[in-house]
Design a protein around this motif. Structure first.
Motif, short mmCIF file in Angstrom:
data_model
loop_
_atom_site.label_atom_id
_atom_site.label_comp_id
_atom_site.label_asym_id
_atom_site.label_seq_id
_atom_site.Cartn_x
_atom_site.Cartn_y
_atom_site.Cartn_z
N PHE A 375 39.85 42.26 36.45
CA PHE A 375 39.34 40.94 35.67
C PHE A 375 38.37 40.66 36.74
CE2 PHE A 375 38.70 36.27 35.30
CZ PHE A 375 38.49 36.48 33.78
N PRO A 376 36.96 40.39 36.12
CA PRO A 376 35.81 40.10 37.21
C PRO A 376 35.66 38.67 37.20
CG PRO A 376 35.07 40.35 34.86
CD PRO A 376 36.57 40.41 34.74
N PHE A 377 35.13 38.29 38.72
CA PHE A 377 35.24 37.23 39.38
C PHE A 377 34.08 36.23 38.40
CE2 PHE A 377 37.14 36.14 43.42
CZ PHE A 377 37.98 36.84 43.16
N ILE A 378 33.11 36.91 37.57
CA ILE A 378 32.17 36.21 37.01
C ILE A 378 32.69 35.50 35.67
CG2 ILE A 378 31.29 38.23 35.34
CD1 ILE A 378 28.50 36.97 36.23
N ALA A 379 33.89 35.86 35.30
CA ALA A 379 34.62 35.15 34.08
C ALA A 379 35.70 34.14 34.75
CB ALA A 379 35.29 36.24 33.35
N ASN A 380 35.53 33.96 35.83
CA ASN A 380 36.59 32.96 36.39
C ASN A 380 35.92 31.61 36.81
OD1 ASN A 380 37.36 31.53 39.38
ND2 ASN A 380 39.33 32.60 38.44
N GLY A 381 36.23 30.45 35.93
CA GLY A 381 35.76 29.33 36.00
C GLY A 381 35.36 28.74 37.52
N ARG A 382 36.37 28.86 38.51
CA ARG A 382 36.11 28.20 39.82
C ARG A 382 35.09 29.06 40.46
NH1 ARG A 382 39.30 25.57 43.37
NH2 ARG A 382 38.09 25.03 45.25
N GLU A 446 43.61 32.63 39.72
CA GLU A 446 43.48 32.67 38.26
C GLU A 446 42.82 34.21 37.98
OE1 GLU A 446 43.11 29.03 35.49
OE2 GLU A 446 41.75 28.91 37.14
N ALA A 447 42.12 34.47 38.66
CA ALA A 447 41.54 35.90 38.45
C ALA A 447 42.58 37.10 38.51
CB ALA A 447 40.46 36.46 39.57
N LEU A 448 43.62 36.76 39.34
CA LEU A 448 44.80 37.72 39.54
C LEU A 448 45.49 37.80 38.37
CD1 LEU A 448 46.20 37.60 43.10
CD2 LEU A 448 45.22 39.48 42.04
N LYS A 449 45.90 36.47 37.92
CA LYS A 449 46.70 36.30 36.69
C LYS A 449 46.06 36.99 35.52
CE LYS A 449 48.14 32.45 33.46
NZ LYS A 449 49.62 32.12 33.41
N GLU A 450 44.73 36.80 35.44
CA GLU A 450 44.13 37.41 34.34
C GLU A 450 44.16 39.12 34.54
OE1 GLU A 450 42.93 36.12 31.49
OE2 GLU A 450 41.57 34.39 31.70
N ALA A 452 46.45 40.66 35.68
CA ALA A 452 47.78 40.98 35.37
C ALA A 452 48.02 40.98 33.79
CB ALA A 452 48.85 39.92 35.92
N PHE A 453 47.28 39.94 33.12
CA PHE A 453 47.51 40.03 31.44
C PHE A 453 46.44 41.38 31.12
CE2 PHE A 453 47.89 35.33 30.95
CZ PHE A 453 49.17 35.55 30.21
N ALA A 454 45.45 41.56 32.18
CA ALA A 454 44.63 43.08 31.32
C ALA A 454 45.09 44.26 31.67
CB ALA A 454 43.32 42.85 32.31
N VAL A 455 46.33 44.24 32.50
CA VAL A 455 47.09 45.58 32.43
C VAL A 455 47.57 45.82 31.13
CG1 VAL A 455 49.35 46.29 33.23
CG2 VAL A 455 47.70 45.08 34.79
N ASP A 456 47.71 44.87 30.32
CA ASP A 456 48.33 45.03 28.98
C ASP A 456 47.28 44.55 27.95
OD1 ASP A 456 49.90 46.02 27.36
OD2 ASP A 456 51.42 43.98 27.15
N ASP A 457 46.11 44.75 28.52
CA ASP A 457 44.97 44.50 27.48
C ASP A 457 44.66 43.03 26.64
OD1 ASP A 457 42.88 46.25 27.33
OD2 ASP A 457 43.61 47.49 26.02
N ARG A 458 45.23 42.11 27.51
CA ARG A 458 45.56 40.58 27.22
C ARG A 458 44.53 39.39 27.77
NH1 ARG A 458 51.64 39.41 27.92
NH2 ARG A 458 51.22 41.12 29.36
N ALA A 459 43.82 39.87 28.66
CA ALA A 459 43.09 38.88 29.38
C ALA A 459 42.45 37.95 28.52
CB ALA A 459 42.14 39.68 30.38
N ILE A 460 42.47 36.62 28.78
CA ILE A 460 42.15 35.70 27.87
C ILE A 460 40.47 35.52 27.92
CG2 ILE A 460 42.17 33.10 27.40
CD1 ILE A 460 44.87 34.67 26.81
N HIS A 461 40.11 35.50 29.29
CA HIS A 461 38.65 34.92 29.30
C HIS A 461 37.63 36.15 29.46
CE1 HIS A 461 40.76 31.40 30.56
NE2 HIS A 461 39.78 30.70 29.90
N SER A 462 38.11 37.36 29.16
CA SER A 462 37.08 38.53 29.51
C SER A 462 37.15 39.43 27.93
CB SER A 462 37.14 39.33 30.46
OG SER A 462 38.32 40.04 30.48
#
Ligand code: FAD
Ligand code: NAD
Length: 462
Positions: A375-382, A446-450, A452-462
Motif C-alpha cells: 500500500f503506497p503512502f500517497i494513498a494514505n490520508g494522514r 492505516e497504511a499497514l492495515k491497507e 494487509a487488505f492488499a494481501v488479498d487484493d482488497r485494499a480500499i483506498h488504492s
C-alpha cells in the motif's frame, strides 16, 4: 588486590549489559557491572544510536527550515546553521541518558566498577581500574559489544579518515564527504551531513544499498536518497584511502580516484574481546571474532555467558537487550527466549526504512509460497495531510496459512509503525488479523492495515 563476591558479574554496560544487570537485580541476584568507559550506556548511548538520532532529527529540522516549510505556508527568514549548538544538543542528550543509566544502577542496587574487566579463571574477573579488584561470581556475563573497524589499505587517522565516532562530532560541515559503505551508518550519517550542506558520495561494494534488507524496499530508498542529493556508486569496492596534503584520496575498483576532504569508513563493526583474556578460561572466538554461545547464551565454559554485539546476529541495541533479559531470566528461572524472527530493524533516514521478519528474497530462497500486499503512502490520508507521501508498506503472508512472515515499510515514521508488525509476528498473526483490527483514522498506521487488505487484493483506498 581487594576481593569481592557477587552472584553475577556483567562485563560491559551497553544496552545488552546494563539491561541484563537491571533485570538480574530485579530477579534478586547480587549484581555487579564493569565498564571501562567513563560513561555507562555503551556504544549505543555514547557513540551510536542516541547521538546519531539527535543529529538526524536536528539536521532534518534544519533542512525543513531551509527548504521544506514553504509548502505548508510557513515562510521563514534567512536560515543559518549553528553547528556548535547542534552538537551541544546532541552531547546533552547523551549525557542525560548515560547519567540516567547510572541512576538506574543505583535504584536497583547494582554495584558498578570502573575499569577493564579481565577474565582471570573460572568464576573470577579482575577489574583493571583506578581501584583494582578481584571479583568472584557464580555467573559471568560478557557484554563487551563491538567496535569500529576498517579495511585493509585504509588507516584510520582519527581525524580526516575516520569512522562514525568522528562523524558524530565533525567541527564543521565538510565540503565533500566520501562514505565507504552503503549500510546503515553510511546512509544515516551520510544523510546528516548532506542535509547540513556537504556533498556526500557513497561507495558501496555490492550492487545495491543496505545488503540484507528487502531488495524492493532498498531500491526505493536509494531512489529517495538520490533525490536528496546523496551520490551513489554501487559495485565500487574501495581498495584504499589516504591523506594527501589538504585533502583525501579514495580509490575504488572501476572508478577514478576521488578527492574529498573527509572519509567515513562504515563497512561494519567487529566484536570487541580485546583485553578480556578469553584464553585465561580457554574460550576462543570464531573466524569473525565472535564468542560462540548456545541458544541460552552459555559459552563453552560453564558459568560464562555472552550476549549482544559480541556474539552472532544483527548488531542492534534492542537485540542485545532482549538477549540480556533472556539470558539472566534463564539463569534465575530456567526460562528465557528470544524470537529472532520478530526483531525489527530501522534505518533512520528520511523517510525511515523499517522491517521485521523475512524478506522476499529469503522466502524465495527457502521455497516458501507467499502472498504480498503493498500500500503506497500517497494513498494514505494522514500522509497527504502532513505532506509525507513518499513510500509504501508491504506485508508478506504465507500463501497457505496467511500468517505474517515479513513486513517492510519505507515512509514517514516507519520506525514506529513497525512495532505493530513485530507484535503481529510475535503473536503469530495472519494478515487478516491486521486487516480486521481497527486502526485510528487518520493515521499512518492505516497504511499497514491497507497493506494487509492488499494481501488479498482488497485494499480500499488504492
Ligand atoms: P556495546 O553497546 O558496544 O557496549 C559494550 C560496552 O562494553 C562498551 O561500553 C565498552 O566500553 C564496554 N567494554 C568492552 N570491553 C570491556 C571490558 N573488557 N571491560 C569493561 N568494559 C568493556 N542499534 C540500534 O538498534 N539502533 C540504532 O539506531 C543504532 N544506531 C547506531 C549508530 C551508530 C553510529 C553505531 C556505531 C551503532 C548503532 N547501533 C544501533 C548499534 C548499537 O549501538 C549496538 O548494536 C549496541 O550498542 C550493542 O550493544 P552491546 O551492549 O552488545 O554492546
Ligand atoms: P553495515 O554492515 O550495515 O554496512 C557496511 C557496508 O559496507 C555494506 O553495505 C558492505 O557491502 C559495504 N562494504 C564492505 N566492504 C566494502 C568495500 N571494500 N568497499 C565498499 N563498500 C564496502 O555496517 P555499518 O553501516 O558500518 O554499521 C555497523 C553496524 O551498526 C551494523 O551492524 C548496524 O546494524 C549497526 N547500526 C545500526 C543502526 C540502526 O539500527 N539504525 C544504525 C547504525 C549502525
Amino acid at each position: 588486590m581487594e576481593e569481592r563476591q557477587h552472584d553475577l558479574v556483567v562485563i560491559g554496560a551497553g544496552p545488552g549489559g546494563y539491561v541484563a544487570a537491571i533485570r538480574a537485580a530485579q530477579l534478586g541476584l547480587d549484581t555487579a557491572c564493569i565498564e571501562k568507559a567513563s560513561a555507562l550506556g555503551g556504544t549505543c548511548l555514547r557513540v551510536g544510536c542516541i547521538p546519531s538520532k539527535a543529529l538526524l532529527e536536528a539536521s532534518h529540522k534544519y533542512q525543513e527550515a531551509v527548504t521544506g516549510l514553504k509548502k505548508y505556508g510557513v515562510l521563514v527568514g534567512e536560515v543559518s546553521l549553528d553547528l556548535a549548538r547542534m552538537m551541544k544538543h546532541k552531547d546533552k542528550t547523551v549525557t542525560t541518558l548515560t547519567r540516567g543509566v547510572a541512576g538506574l544502577f543505583k535504584k536497583n542496587g547494582i554495584t558498578g566498577y570502573k575499569g577493564l574487566g579481565r577474565l582471570a579463571g573460572p568464576g573470577v574477573v579482575e577489574v583493571d581500574g583506578d581501584t583494582p579488584m578481584r571479583l568472584k561470581a557464580k555467573h559471568i556475563l560478557i557484554a563487551t559489544g563491538s567496535e569500529v573497524t576498517s579495511l585493509p589499505g585504509i588507516e584510520l587517522d582519527g581525524d580526516r579518515i575516520g569512522t562514525s565516532t568522528e562523524a558524530l562530532s565533525y567541527p564543521e560541515v565538510p565540503q565533500h564527504l566520501v562514505m565507504i559503505g552503503a549500510g546503515v551508518i553510511g546512509l544515516e550519517l551520510g544523510s546528516v551531513w548532506r542535509r547540513l550542506g556537504a556533498r556526500v558520495t557513497v561507495l558501496e561494494y555490492q550492487d545495491r544499498i543496505l545488503p540484507g534488507m528487502d531488495a524492493e524496499t532498498a531500491k526505493l530508498a536509494q531512489r529517495m536518497l538520490k533525490k536528496q542529493g546523496l551520490e551513489f556508486h554501487l559495485g565500487a569496492r574501495v581498495t584504499g584511502a589516504r591523506v594527501e596534503g589538504d585533502s583525501c584520496v579514495v580509490e575504488a575498483e572501476g572508478l577514478e580516484p576521488i578527492q574529498c576532504d573527509l572519509v567515513l569508513v562504515a563497512v561494519g563493526r567487529k566484536p570487541n574481546t580485546e583485553g578480556l583474556a578469553l584464553e585465561a578460561v580457554g574460550l576462543e572466538t570464531d573466524s569473525r571474532g565472535r564468542i560462540a554461545v548456545d541458544e541460552h547464551y552459555a559459552t563453552a565454559v560453564p558459568g560464562i555467558y555472552a550476549i549482544g554485539d559480541v556474539i552472532a546476529g544483527p548488531m542492534l541495541a534492542h537485540k542485545a537487550e532482549e538477549e540480556g533479559i533472556a539470558c539472566v531470566e534463564r539463569i534465575v528461572t530456567g526460562y528465557g527466549h528470544v524470537n529472532y524472527d520478530a526483531i525489527p530493524s530501522v534505518v533512520y533516514t528520511h523517510p525511515e526504512i523499517a522491517s521485521v521478519g523475512k524478506t522476499e528474497e529469503e522466502l524465495k530462497e527457502a521455497g516458501v509460497a507467499y502472498n504480498k500486499g503493498v500500500f503506497p503512502f500517497i494513498a494514505n490520508g494522514r500522509a497527504k495531510a502532513v505532506g509525507e507521501t513518499e513510500g509504501q508498506a508491504k506485508i508478506l503472508a504465507d500463501a497457505t496459512t496467511d500468517r505474517v512472515l515479513g513486513v517492510h515499510v519505507i515512509g514517514a515514521h516507519a520506525g514506529d509503525l513497525i512495532a505493530e508488525a513485530a507484535v503481529a509476528i510475535e503473536f503469530g498473526a495472519s494478515s487478516e488479523d491486521i486487516a480486521r483490527s481497527s486502526h485510528a483514522h487518520p493515521t499512518l498506521a492505516e497504511a499497514l492495515k491497507e497493506a494487509a487488505f492488499a494481501v488479498d487484493d482488497r485494499a480500499i483506498h488504492s
